[in-house]
Design an enzyme around this catalytic site. Structure first.
Site, PDB file in Angstrom:
ATOM      1  N   CYS A  11     -30.866 -90.265 -13.543  1.00  7.74           N
ATOM      2  CA  CYS A  11     -31.874 -89.295 -13.983  1.00  7.74           C
ATOM      3  C   CYS A  11     -31.515 -87.878 -13.515  1.00  7.74           C
ATOM      4  CB  CYS A  11     -33.273 -89.721 -13.529  1.00  7.74           C
ATOM      5  SG  CYS A  11     -34.602 -88.899 -14.456  1.00  7.74           S
ATOM      6  N   GLU A  24     -33.071 -99.172 -11.790  1.00 13.98           N
ATOM      7  CA  GLU A  24     -33.671 -99.824 -10.627  1.00 13.98           C
ATOM      8  C   GLU A  24     -35.067-100.355 -10.906  1.00 13.98           C
ATOM      9  OE1 GLU A  24     -34.624 -95.367 -10.026  1.00 13.98           O
ATOM     10  OE2 GLU A  24     -33.128 -96.636 -11.015  1.00 13.98           O
ATOM     11  N   HIS A  59     -33.769 -95.285 -15.613  1.00 16.98           N
ATOM     12  CA  HIS A  59     -33.863 -95.841 -14.255  1.00 16.98           C
ATOM     13  C   HIS A  59     -33.541 -97.333 -14.251  1.00 16.98           C
ATOM     14  CE1 HIS A  59     -35.571 -92.333 -12.136  1.00 16.98           C
ATOM     15  NE2 HIS A  59     -36.108 -92.050 -13.314  1.00 16.98           N
TER      16      HIS A  59
END
Length: 509
Positions: free
Chosen positions: A79, A169, A167
């Site tokens: 990001c 994660e 993202h």
């Protein structure tokens, strides 16, 4: 030397999630503020640049010197990290015409790219940004895109540097773990040998070397962190560890006896201290929540210190500090700010002339539990909910009296016991009962009653920073309410707290 991944934090709410995903692949990683880059030695296998609440276009946006590792080690910008990698080298980042928050479909452009190896042609990813990369420097290769974000992922030429605007994660990124796994295993070459067994072996050896023949004191709280820390130290130095467990009179029903029995079973050298009369006496007449906390904290320090003075030749104070405590002590936007100078034994590092040892400072809470299981500790100890340091003192709203403590202990015991019996205990992150400073009218038999009200509270959470109320079955709540009212003299009404954090907090005081 333990191999590791370094995560440079620009202030993203997801930074700890990145670390957890890396560690799920049994690869050790560390989070550092972007302005405090650690020494990049041979143990560092790769660098991850986190997201940020800032825009790279802001005048005060975080800036970083990449020259120490870019092009020399694998780098993954996520990001903000990706946008910074683009803009800093001649690309253009602008505010998106349409902000992209939430799920998006990523389409793989370069299927042979090692970062995207094994991914589906299209998969769902999680976006959370208001800016987008409009153009990249000429040597950047676009390797993935979405319908509204042409540059969803890129690689810088043949350099081992990648950027992704989503993202991976977050759990909503379906193949996110595979992307992170590709980076740390296939690109960085990490072996993935950071396991509970290897952690125990290396930590015990390190403690033996560090502590030598010195004596260590540890304050046990009955919780997971201090208990696992104690067991590691026990393996390292045996009876040169003295654990002190203080009964404040504000513990749960039978907790003092149950916890002492478990510690004895674990083979720990424990000094139990009954100090409930001191705590309850000092709390008499006090109603302000902050005043109660300060009195409980002060009395604990004094009680612990008095007992610790009896232990001759102690050189170290052990604490159950875990990694989130360490991360919180460093600001991403300025000099380090100490938020938590203590863990289980508040105020003692300043009061006692002892060095500090923290065996768990590298671990997250779930990792602490994994270490405890590796050590063969009782499951009942490892699955315990968090419990506030001031104990029931902040779950009795208003003045704390021995009578109120007894009432709350009985009600709380029924609630927690029934949660376990119905298989609901592990579905809640934290649960307990609060004694309210109000009385209400009730009817028992043919008699009118005017007695106390309690609130039962159960929440779901991952780290306690945010929490939602647990959707316990109505039949269960009805049964618990009925049992508390029937069995605990002094209570004639039970309510269930359905507020979330924020705006409420988990505890009432």
């Amino acid at each position: 030397m333990q191999e590791k991944i370094i995560i440079l934090d620009f202030g993203s709410q997801y930074t700890q999630l990145i670390a957890r995903r890396v560690r799920e692949d049994n690869v050790y990683c560390e989070i550092h503020p972007f302005h405090k880059i650690p020494v990049i030695d041979s143990s560092v296998k790769g660098i991850i640049l986190s997201g940020s609440p800032f825009s790279v276009r802001d005048a005060n946006a975080p800036q970083i010197d990449l020259s120490g590792f870019k092009g020399k080690l694998p780098v993954l910008g996520i990001c903000y990290g990706a946008q910074y990698l683009s803009q800093a080298f001649g690309g253009e980042v602008k505010q998106s015409a349409t902000r992209e928050y939430g799920r998006a479909t990523m389409n793989v452009v370069e299927k042979s790219n090692p970062l995207l190896d094994g991914l589906s042609d299209s998969s769902v990813v999680w976006m959370s940004h208001g800016d987008t990369i409009m153009s990249t420097p000429s040597d950047y290769r676009i390797i993935a895109s979405t319908d509204s974000v042409p540059v969803a992922a890129f690689q810088i030429g043949d350099e081992p540097t990648w950027g992704i605007q989503f993202h991976p994660e977050c759990s909503h990124s379906v193949e996110g773990p595979k992307i992170i796994g590709n980076f740390i295993k296939k690109i960085c070459g990490c072996k993935g040998d950071w396991t509970p067994a290897s952690f125990v072996e290396s930590t015990v050896a390190s403690l033996r070397e560090k502590l030598g023949d010195d004596r260590v004191i540890l304050g046990l709280s009955g919780g997971v962190d201090s208990s696992v820390a104690a067991q590691l130290l026990n393996l390292a130095i045996g009876d040169r560890l003295t654990c002190i467990f203080v009964d404040t009179g504000l513990l749960r029903k039978n907790e003092y006896e149950d916890v002492i029995a478990m510690y004895k079973q674990m083979g720990l050298n424990v000094v139990p201290v009954k100090a409930h009369e001191k705590f309850l006496s000092d709390l008499k007449g006090v109603t302000d929540p902050e005043a109660k906390r300060k009195i409980i904290g002060r009395d604990f320090v004094e009680t612990f210190d008095n007992e610790a003075q009896k232990i001759k030749d102690a050189r170290w104070l052990a604490q159950g500090t875990i990694y989130p405590d360490v991360i919180e002590s460093a600001s991403t936007s300025g000099p380090a700010v100490v938020i938590k100078s203590h863990h289980n034994v508040g105020g003692l590092p300043e009061k006692m002339n002892l060095k500090i040892v923290e065996p768990l400072r590298l671990l997250f809470k779930d990792e602490v539990r994994r270490i405890g299981r590796e050590l063969g500790m009782p499951e009942q100890m490892l699955d315990r909910h968090p419990f506030p340091g001031p104990g029931l003192g902040i779950r009795i709203l208003g003045e704390v009296t021995p009578e109120k403590v007894t009432i709350l202990q009985e009600a709380d015991h029924i609630f927690i016991t029934r949660l376990r019996e119905h298989g609901l205990y592990d579905k809640a992150w934290q649960a307990g009962v609060v004694l309210l400073p109000v009385q209400s009218v009730g009817v028992m038999g043919d008699e009118r009653t005017y007695e106390s009200c309690v609130a039962i509270r159960a929440v779901t959470s991952t780290d306690g920073m945010t929490a939602d109320w647990a959707r316990l079955p109505y039949e269960f709540l009805a049964s618990v309410s009925n049992e508390i009212i029937n069995k605990v003299r002094g209570i004639n009404r039970v309510v269930y707290d359905i507020s979330s954090k924020p705006p409420a907090t988990i505890e009432w005081e």
